[in-house]
Scaffold this active site. Structure first.
Site, PDB file in Angstrom:
ATOM      1  N   GLU A 118      -1.065  -6.202  11.769  1.00  0.00           N
ATOM      2  CA  GLU A 118      -2.139  -5.230  12.063  1.00  0.00           C
ATOM      3  C   GLU A 118      -3.385  -5.939  12.591  1.00  0.00           C
ATOM      4  O   GLU A 118      -4.021  -5.484  13.549  1.00  0.00           O
ATOM      5  CB  GLU A 118      -2.487  -4.484  10.759  1.00  0.00           C
ATOM      6  CG  GLU A 118      -3.375  -3.294  10.941  1.00  0.00           C
ATOM      7  CD  GLU A 118      -2.605  -2.090  11.465  1.00  0.00           C
ATOM      8  OE1 GLU A 118      -1.816  -1.539  10.708  1.00  0.00           O
ATOM      9  OE2 GLU A 118      -2.800  -1.741  12.637  1.00  0.00           O
TER      10      GLU A 118
ATOM     11  N   GLU B 242      -2.861  -6.815  16.177  1.00  0.00           N
ATOM     12  CA  GLU B 242      -2.894  -5.614  17.036  1.00  0.00           C
ATOM     13  C   GLU B 242      -4.338  -5.193  17.285  1.00  0.00           C
ATOM     14  O   GLU B 242      -4.730  -4.881  18.408  1.00  0.00           O
ATOM     15  CB  GLU B 242      -2.151  -4.449  16.363  1.00  0.00           C
ATOM     16  CG  GLU B 242      -0.647  -4.608  16.295  1.00  0.00           C
ATOM     17  CD  GLU B 242       0.067  -3.948  17.462  1.00  0.00           C
ATOM     18  OE1 GLU B 242      -0.518  -3.094  18.143  1.00  0.00           O
ATOM     19  OE2 GLU B 242       1.233  -4.326  17.699  1.00  0.00           O
TER      20      GLU B 242
ATOM     21  N   CYS C 168       0.624   2.621   5.216  1.00  0.00           N
ATOM     22  CA  CYS C 168       1.242   2.205   3.952  1.00  0.00           C
ATOM     23  C   CYS C 168       1.438   3.339   2.952  1.00  0.00           C
ATOM     24  O   CYS C 168       2.303   3.247   2.093  1.00  0.00           O
ATOM     25  CB  CYS C 168       0.466   1.051   3.325  1.00  0.00           C
ATOM     26  SG  CYS C 168      -1.215   1.488   2.922  1.00  0.00           S
TER      27      CYS C 168
ATOM     28  N   SER D  66      -0.822   3.622  12.360  1.00  0.00           N
ATOM     29  CA  SER D  66      -0.308   2.318  12.785  1.00  0.00           C
ATOM     30  C   SER D  66       1.212   2.366  13.010  1.00  0.00           C
ATOM     31  O   SER D  66       1.940   2.947  12.196  1.00  0.00           O
ATOM     32  CB  SER D  66      -0.619   1.283  11.695  1.00  0.00           C
ATOM     33  OG  SER D  66       0.087   0.115  11.969  1.00  0.00           O
TER      34      SER D  66
ATOM     35  N   LYS E 252       7.832   7.636  -2.278  1.00  0.00           N
ATOM     36  CA  LYS E 252       8.406   6.452  -1.626  1.00  0.00           C
ATOM     37  C   LYS E 252       9.925   6.589  -1.466  1.00  0.00           C
ATOM     38  O   LYS E 252      10.545   5.895  -0.665  1.00  0.00           O
ATOM     39  CB  LYS E 252       8.076   5.183  -2.411  1.00  0.00           C
ATOM     40  CG  LYS E 252       6.656   4.696  -2.189  1.00  0.00           C
ATOM     41  CD  LYS E 252       6.524   3.936  -0.889  1.00  0.00           C
ATOM     42  CE  LYS E 252       5.104   3.514  -0.599  1.00  0.00           C
ATOM     43  NZ  LYS E 252       4.913   3.081   0.788  1.00  0.00           N
TER      44      LYS E 252
ATOM     45  N   GLU F 185      11.106   7.045   1.984  1.00  0.00           N
ATOM     46  CA  GLU F 185      11.195   5.922   2.925  1.00  0.00           C
ATOM     47  C   GLU F 185      12.614   5.350   2.993  1.00  0.00           C
ATOM     48  O   GLU F 185      12.930   4.624   3.923  1.00  0.00           O
ATOM     49  CB  GLU F 185      10.158   4.844   2.588  1.00  0.00           C
ATOM     50  CG  GLU F 185       8.763   5.302   2.975  1.00  0.00           C
ATOM     51  CD  GLU F 185       7.700   4.227   2.936  1.00  0.00           C
ATOM     52  OE1 GLU F 185       6.773   4.277   3.744  1.00  0.00           O
ATOM     53  OE2 GLU F 185       7.779   3.331   2.063  1.00  0.00           O
TER      54      GLU F 185
ATOM     55  N   GLU G 257      14.303   6.391   6.248  1.00  0.00           N
ATOM     56  CA  GLU G 257      13.955   5.770   7.532  1.00  0.00           C
ATOM     57  C   GLU G 257      15.091   4.837   7.970  1.00  0.00           C
ATOM     58  O   GLU G 257      15.758   4.237   7.139  1.00  0.00           O
ATOM     59  CB  GLU G 257      12.661   4.948   7.390  1.00  0.00           C
ATOM     60  CG  GLU G 257      11.469   5.755   6.899  1.00  0.00           C
ATOM     61  CD  GLU G 257      10.658   6.373   8.023  1.00  0.00           C
ATOM     62  OE1 GLU G 257      11.056   6.259   9.190  1.00  0.00           O
ATOM     63  OE2 GLU G 257       9.627   6.985   7.711  1.00  0.00           O
TER      64      GLU G 257
ATOM     65  N   CYS H 123      -2.587   3.487  -5.126  1.00  0.00           N
ATOM     66  CA  CYS H 123      -1.239   3.552  -5.720  1.00  0.00           C
ATOM     67  C   CYS H 123      -1.228   3.359  -7.237  1.00  0.00           C
ATOM     68  O   CYS H 123      -0.262   3.753  -7.895  1.00  0.00           O
ATOM     69  CB  CYS H 123      -0.322   2.502  -5.088  1.00  0.00           C
ATOM     70  SG  CYS H 123       0.011   2.803  -3.366  1.00  0.00           S
TER      71      CYS H 123
HETATM   72  S1  SF4 Z   1       1.411   6.144  -4.830  1.00  0.00           S
HETATM   73 FE1  SF4 Z   1       0.000   7.614  -3.881  1.00  0.00          FE
HETATM   74  S2  SF4 Z   1      -1.347   6.326  -2.666  1.00  0.00           S
HETATM   75 FE2  SF4 Z   1       0.468   5.089  -3.120  1.00  0.00          FE
HETATM   76  S3  SF4 Z   1       1.935   5.440  -1.414  1.00  0.00           S
HETATM   77 FE3  SF4 Z   1       2.409   6.954  -2.983  1.00  0.00          FE
HETATM   78  S4  SF4 Z   1       1.266   8.768  -2.390  1.00  0.00           S
HETATM   79 FE4  SF4 Z   1       0.317   7.022  -1.335  1.00  0.00          FE
END
Ligand code: SF4
Length: 371
Positions: free
Chosen positions: A82, A85, A104, A124, A163, A166, A169, A302
């Site tokens: 990043e 870039e 992220c 990004s 998450k 993901e 993906e 997070c």
């Molecule tokens: S824990 Fe919350 S801030 Fe972290 S990636 Fe997941 S949704 Fe986003």
């Protein structure tokens, strides 16, 4: 390799993982996100915010994982790419490139794809630290062990239920970055089911294949950590001094103007969608112009993720945030910025070439976005 995300099906998830671990043809590698280390202890009687990185590795070893990798390694790589870039865009005076938003936070990406399609074009193109760590696990272990990447099973311990998305993906060849996602709460549940107690397991070590992460990478798990990492990394590339610690507060909106070498950057760190909407209105009206915008869905970032232990309150969140900033500082002796991290250096030497290279774009950027 899983095609399921096991939302609300922990028993099936644990059974699937135990089957993968028992298959002698597999190499199962697990990554742990930064925020997990300062919250999992709550499930076993530790105070909130205590850094239990090595105890968590020990717990994973006791569950059968031989290789544990730190997700902050992927954060290091994400920020290294990043920073290049952004510096390239500044050098070619490409104002259309800005503002650039972080990739992220999956909660933010999902929200943006549904509520603000136009803003999505400014997220990004570099994959999240979670996905980058998954990619590195798949490709580096496959190369080192001379095994097809389908036999390298990539598992993640995350503070975030979202998450799990993901793992949908895909790379352009259809293969996965991540095969299974286990939340902090699910890990504690799985361990307890197997009669394991975090207090009683021995401390473990990160895999000798990919052992290191930097202070900047660990800081990603708390609000402001990403911007701090980006600014210190850019300053390091330009060989100028920059202290970015003014982002170490828990305000919901942290807006700063920062001078790095010849450039003056406007950056903002936001946690919570309501706060993002306020800032977006100002961006759209032209009242505010930013180079970089960090958006984290959860309170304090997070550390306050939806997969973390419950119950939660402001005091607990503050303790986790403070604990993670301290855990990040402990990494200073290994590396402050990504480019000082010996594992990052080795990966660019052996696998990725240089930031922005064709190989880096193939392995570290988004391909088939399913969200
Ligand atoms: S824990 Fe919350 S801030 Fe972290 S990636 Fe997941 S949704 Fe986003």
């Amino acid at each position: 390799m899983s095609t399921e995300i096991y939302l609300n099906k922990p028993e099936e998830l644990f059974a699937a993982l135990e089957k993968e671990l028992a298959d002698p043809e597999n190499t199962v590698v697990v990554q742990i996100a930064p925020a997990v280390r300062v919250a999992i202890g709550e499930e076993f009687g530790y105070p909130s915010g205590e850094d239990l990185t090595f105890k968590t590795i020990g717990l994973l070893n006791a569950l059968g994982f031989k290789h544990v990798v730190d997700t902050p390694l992927g954060a290091d790589i994400n920020i290294y790419e990043e920073a290049y870039e952004i510096l390239n865009a500044l050098e070619r005076k490409d104002d259309n490139y800005f503002p650039i938003f972080n990739s992220c936070c999956i909660g933010w990406r999902l929200y943006c794809s549904r509520a603000h399609q136009k803003v999505c074009q400014h997220i990004s193109p570099i994959a999240s630290p979670h996905m980058i760590t998954g990619s590195v696990i798949k490709h580096y272990f496959s190369k080192k062990l001379n095994k097809p990447k389908e036999k390298i099973i990539s598992v993640s311990i995350m503070p975030c239920v979202l998450k799990k998305y993901e793992s949908l993906e895909r790379f352009s060849d259809g293969s996965t970055y991540i095969d299974y996602v286990v939340t902090t709460r699910e890990l504690a549940q799985w361990a307890k089911k197997r009669g394991l107690d975090l207090r009683k397991v021995n401390e473990g070590k990160f895999s000798e294949f990919l052992p290191n992460s930097s202070k900047d990478g660990v800081g990603f798990g708390v609000t402001g950590g990403l911007v701090e990492a980006l600014l210190t990394t850019m300053a390091h590339i330009l060989e100028v001094k920059k202290e970015a610690e003014s982002f170490r507060t828990n305000e919901p909106i942290k807006e700063r103007q920062v001078k790095i070498g010849e450039y003056t950057l406007n950056v903002v760190s936001i946690n919570g969608f309501g706060n993002f909407e306020k800032v977006l209105k100002e961006i759209e009206s032209g009242e505010r112009k930013f180079h970089f915008v960090e958006v984290m869905n959860c309170p304090y970032g997070c550390v306050g993720g939806p997969g973390q232990p419950l119950p939660v309150n402001d005091e607990i969140l503050k303790a986790r945030a403070a604990g993670l900033r301290l855990a990040a500082d402990k990494k200073r002796s290994i590396a402050i910025v990504p480019q000082e991290n010996p594992t990052v250096q080795m990966l660019y030497r052996e696998l990725l070439g240089r930031p922005g290279s064709e190989k880096a774009r193939e392995l570290l950027y988004f391909h088939k976005i399913k969200l």
